[in-house]
Design an enzyme around this catalytic site. Structure first.
Site, PDB file in Angstrom:
ATOM      1  N   THR B  14      62.322 107.550  65.224  1.00  0.00           N
ATOM      2  CA  THR B  14      61.587 107.821  63.986  1.00  0.00           C
ATOM      3  C   THR B  14      60.694 106.655  63.576  1.00  0.00           C
ATOM      4  OG1 THR B  14      63.575 108.986  63.326  1.00  0.00           O
ATOM      5  CG2 THR B  14      61.912 108.664  61.648  1.00  0.00           C
ATOM      6  N   VAL B  15      61.271 105.467  63.536  1.00  0.00           N
ATOM      7  CA  VAL B  15      60.509 104.314  63.042  1.00  0.00           C
ATOM      8  C   VAL B  15      59.405 103.924  64.024  1.00  0.00           C
ATOM      9  CG1 VAL B  15      60.639 101.935  62.253  1.00  0.00           C
ATOM     10  CG2 VAL B  15      62.499 103.516  61.721  1.00  0.00           C
ATOM     11  N   ARG B  48      60.771 109.012  78.524  1.00  0.00           N
ATOM     12  CA  ARG B  48      59.306 108.956  78.522  1.00  0.00           C
ATOM     13  C   ARG B  48      58.688 110.290  78.125  1.00  0.00           C
ATOM     14  NH1 ARG B  48      55.507 106.334  83.259  1.00  0.00           N
ATOM     15  NH2 ARG B  48      53.541 106.528  82.120  1.00  0.00           N
ATOM     16  N   LYS B 107      68.869  95.163  61.412  1.00  0.00           N
ATOM     17  CA  LYS B 107      69.638  94.317  60.479  1.00  0.00           C
ATOM     18  C   LYS B 107      70.849  93.682  61.131  1.00  0.00           C
ATOM     19  CE  LYS B 107      70.339  98.869  59.428  1.00  0.00           C
ATOM     20  NZ  LYS B 107      69.397  99.908  59.138  1.00  0.00           N
ATOM     21  N   GLU B 131      61.158  92.249  57.971  1.00  0.00           N
ATOM     22  CA  GLU B 131      61.050  92.885  56.652  1.00  0.00           C
ATOM     23  C   GLU B 131      61.723  94.255  56.626  1.00  0.00           C
ATOM     24  OE1 GLU B 131      60.836  93.038  53.172  1.00  0.00           O
ATOM     25  OE2 GLU B 131      59.141  91.664  53.442  1.00  0.00           O
ATOM     26  N   GLY B 189      71.188 115.848  57.063  1.00  0.00           N
ATOM     27  CA  GLY B 189      70.601 114.737  57.805  1.00  0.00           C
ATOM     28  C   GLY B 189      70.480 113.452  57.002  1.00  0.00           C
ATOM     29  N   GLU B 192      74.768 110.075  58.836  1.00  0.00           N
ATOM     30  CA  GLU B 192      74.953 110.199  60.281  1.00  0.00           C
ATOM     31  C   GLU B 192      76.252 110.948  60.587  1.00  0.00           C
ATOM     32  OE1 GLU B 192      73.233 107.873  62.677  1.00  0.00           O
ATOM     33  OE2 GLU B 192      72.089 106.716  61.223  1.00  0.00           O
ATOM     34  N   LYS B 207      72.626  93.758  55.557  1.00  0.00           N
ATOM     35  CA  LYS B 207      71.425  93.472  54.765  1.00  0.00           C
ATOM     36  C   LYS B 207      71.670  92.327  53.787  1.00  0.00           C
ATOM     37  CE  LYS B 207      69.946  98.260  55.288  1.00  0.00           C
ATOM     38  NZ  LYS B 207      70.120  99.620  54.736  1.00  0.00           N
ATOM     39  N   GLY B 304      63.624 105.821  56.214  1.00  0.00           N
ATOM     40  CA  GLY B 304      62.690 106.899  56.521  1.00  0.00           C
ATOM     41  C   GLY B 304      61.554 106.381  57.350  1.00  0.00           C
TER      42      GLY B 304
END
Lengths: 430, 430
Positions: B14-15, B48, B107, B131, B189, B192, B207, B304
């Site tokens: 996602t990220v 891939r 983290k 960040e 969702g 987890e 964190k 997100g």
């Protein structure tokens, strides 16, 4: 250790003294954070002898801050004099041209001359920074210009004037009118003897002009901002806002859309559950919305020795660390002249408070004016009976356009039974 | 225009996909903001062929991200694989050693190996930035490490896990128990399949370890953090908290004092009127307090695609702009090993919920245990009657010490009429 960064400070009022205190008391901490010491080498103020509670005898004294520009041993000039023109502007211009970085807390200076000073800074290859100019206790310039730099920004708004927020908070908690609360705020030192800049929204507009430019990469355009202050808010408005689930805040809001740049400062009704509605007393807060990050919210002290000086020193530290970003985070030559969106085009719901003589047909006259313009009402009620037979009539419209409402209000104000100028507060569903 | 900054991305979940979207869709905007283009040159992921909704055919593909380190045309490696060790750590180490800047959202990696990676980065003269590892939608690392850099920081705390905050918010709004809300969150969702890291406080602790280091210049010390999650919170606790004017939040809190570094993660009762109490759903928020700036408050989305990717790209932009600050904002060699304050020394008021058999003498037995230890009670009441003749007994103590309360609870748990383990929630008067 690398060479120290040599700093000169122009203006030793509250903030200037705060800067001296931080740089002296946190000398070692700051040197560790920068990888080099920051050293005050020179100061200038209007009165050399005044006891400020800090020892300035170790710094070179200048009667005229403009002489800083000629000193080879000064790397960075801090301007804490104030005013959009005059000596502050000359000092900025001359310092930058002389190759010295420039840090200021002066919102009027940046709001009026930001773009041209940015050009000068870039040509000279030095930094121009102004974190302390907007919401001293919130690192908002850095947050928007750097922290959110991955986003196309859509919207930025906030409570940018602590005095107004203090007055509105006090009016709500005590039920007193604007005048009484202002007088008390002046007595306590929370409002200036001449409160014009604060209560008429000018200070907020200066800050908004700066925030807009940082968020949208547009040239600062103070003159296009619609500005309205809080003088006409009465206890009845605050009370009624709460009844319908809103709180009145003086907001500065800027939005960049396909129709241009909207910039406005005025009292607004914001939903009680919004974070911005819960900002009390002299605190400031900003909401910044970007296309990927969505909304972020920042709150802190708006002013005061510590918070404002902290912001000034953060800028100095950045420069000592070698951050040489463009003043508005894009090259000055790429700042865009945005087309202002006329206030007449603003769309929203409106709260309207009328002061009328209680006589037959009044309501019919008022509502017929609105009906003629297709303005539909969400709420209408009468509030209070004064001794002289007048009442307040409160109207809340559905979403409509600014020019339609203003036209209607002009006609309503002309009705013989309507006393005083109608008051309108925009309802901001953020 | 200056040379482009060439970026390789390891991990296209996602990220990672969010990072690709931002860098491609805002190519020109970002180039203007950096004074140079940022260019994705290489990617690596486990599969891939998977359709990710973005076109990655223009980037060089690597089956093994570790090969990034050997590529001369890569300036910066983005790690979005996760995990405190294994490939993420190797990639960090090898990239930094090869003179490539390193940006991560990981983290666990930073919480466990932050200090040693910072040393490697500094020795190689490159940047290490993270960040996105803390409160993705809030630029909090930058705010504390740069924006508040003029301050000696005293305190930092926040809601750092969106899943837990979502669960607690849902429990309050629906009155459902932890298990039901968790199951629903998993279905949607928001949690987890294995929610351990989130609901047991480990994610928050990662964190917090990072925030502590940034705020106080201490070495990350994950292992000394007291960690307790939210599994034992029930609807009755949330309801009672509200009755006494509090809300239950999973907080991570760190404070540096003369007695050492306090770092703790646990459910806490915070006053309803505090900004932190009003943070709902999956939002994150942080309060940072410095000696000159006082308190500042930050709120945004915790996770997100958009918010986290925005934070990753902000780090890349900083590096493109030439910001080469030390990873923890002081040289790695100056990071302090702080003495942890033992949790036993914690002082505060406590909420205690006991589940007891309703029979004569129960209350007398309980209160006598507390009296023996000089713990005085602010509130005591019985709540609810279950079919089996058991009741909840709720106690709120005055300020006392952690070890005293824990000793008392151990003894109380041993009373024959007390069922289940007593639950305690610390009351945090921030």
């Amino acid at each position: 250790m690398t060479n120290s960064l040599k700093v000169a400070i122009a203006g030793l009022g509250t903030v200037g003294v705060g800067v001296v205190k931080i740089l002296e008391s946190h000398k070692d901490l700051i040197a560790a954070r920068c990888g080099r010491p920051i050293e005050i080498v020179a100061v200038s103020a209007s009165n050399r002898a005044r006891d400020r509670g800090v020892d300035i005898s170790g710094y070179q004294w200048f009667d005229n801050a403009l002489d800083f520009a000629e000193q080879d041993n000064i790397d960075l000039v801090v301007e804490l004099i104030g005013g959009s023109d005059g000596i502050a502007k000359e000092l900025a211009q001359q310092s930058l041209e002389a190759g010295k970085s420039f840090v200021t807390a002066n919102k009027a200076l940046i709001a009026h001359h930001g773009a041209s000073l940015a050009t000068t800074a870039q040509e000279a290859g030095v930094a121009l920074r102004y974190e302390a100019a907007v919401a001293g206790g919130i690192p908002i310039i850095k947050a928007v210009g750097e922290g959110l730099a991955a986003n196309k920004m859509n919207l930025i708004y906030g409570i940018l004037n602590g005095t107004c927020n203090y007055i509105l908070t006090q009016m709500e908690s005590t039920g007193q009118g604007f005048g009484d609360v202002l007088a008390e705020a002046q007595r306590l030192g929370y409002a200036e003897a001449d409160p014009t800049f604060d209560v008429d929204g000018i200070d907020t507009a200066h800050k908004l002009a700066i925030l807009s430019s940082v968020a949208f990469g547009t040239e600062t355009d103070f003159n296009s901002i619609y500005v309205e202050g809080i003088r006409r808010i009465e206890a009845v408005d605050i009370e009624y806002a709460r009844e319908i689930g809103y709180r009145i805040k003086l907001l500065g809001l800027a939005r960049l859309g396909s129709n241009g740049l909207e910039q406005r400062v005025h009292p607004a009704m914001v939903k009680l559950e919004e974070p911005i509605a819960q900002v009390e007393d002299a605190f400031n807060a900003v909401v910044a919305e970007g296309d990927f990050i969505d909304r972020t919210f920042y709150q802190g002290r708006g002013a005061g020795e510590g918070p404002t000086a902290s912001a000034v020193v953060a800028d100095i530290i950045d420069i000592a660390r070698g951050h040489m970003d463009a003043p508005f985070f894009v090259p000055a030559s790429e700042l865009v002249k945005a087309e202002p969106v006329p206030m007449d085009d603003h769309e929203g719901a409106f709260y309207i408070r009328l002061h009328v003589q209680e006589r037959p047909g009044v309501i019919a006259d008022i509502t017929s004016v609105l009906k003629d313009r297709n303005v539909s009402l969400d709420v209408m009620l009468q509030k209070g009976h004064e001794l002289d037979g007048s009442v307040y009539v409160i109207l809340v419209t559905h979403v409509t356009r600014e020019n339609i409402i203003m036209g209607a209000l002009q006609e309503i104000a002309g009705l013989s039974s309507v006393q005083d100028e109608p008051l309108t507060i925009r309802i901001e569903n953020l």
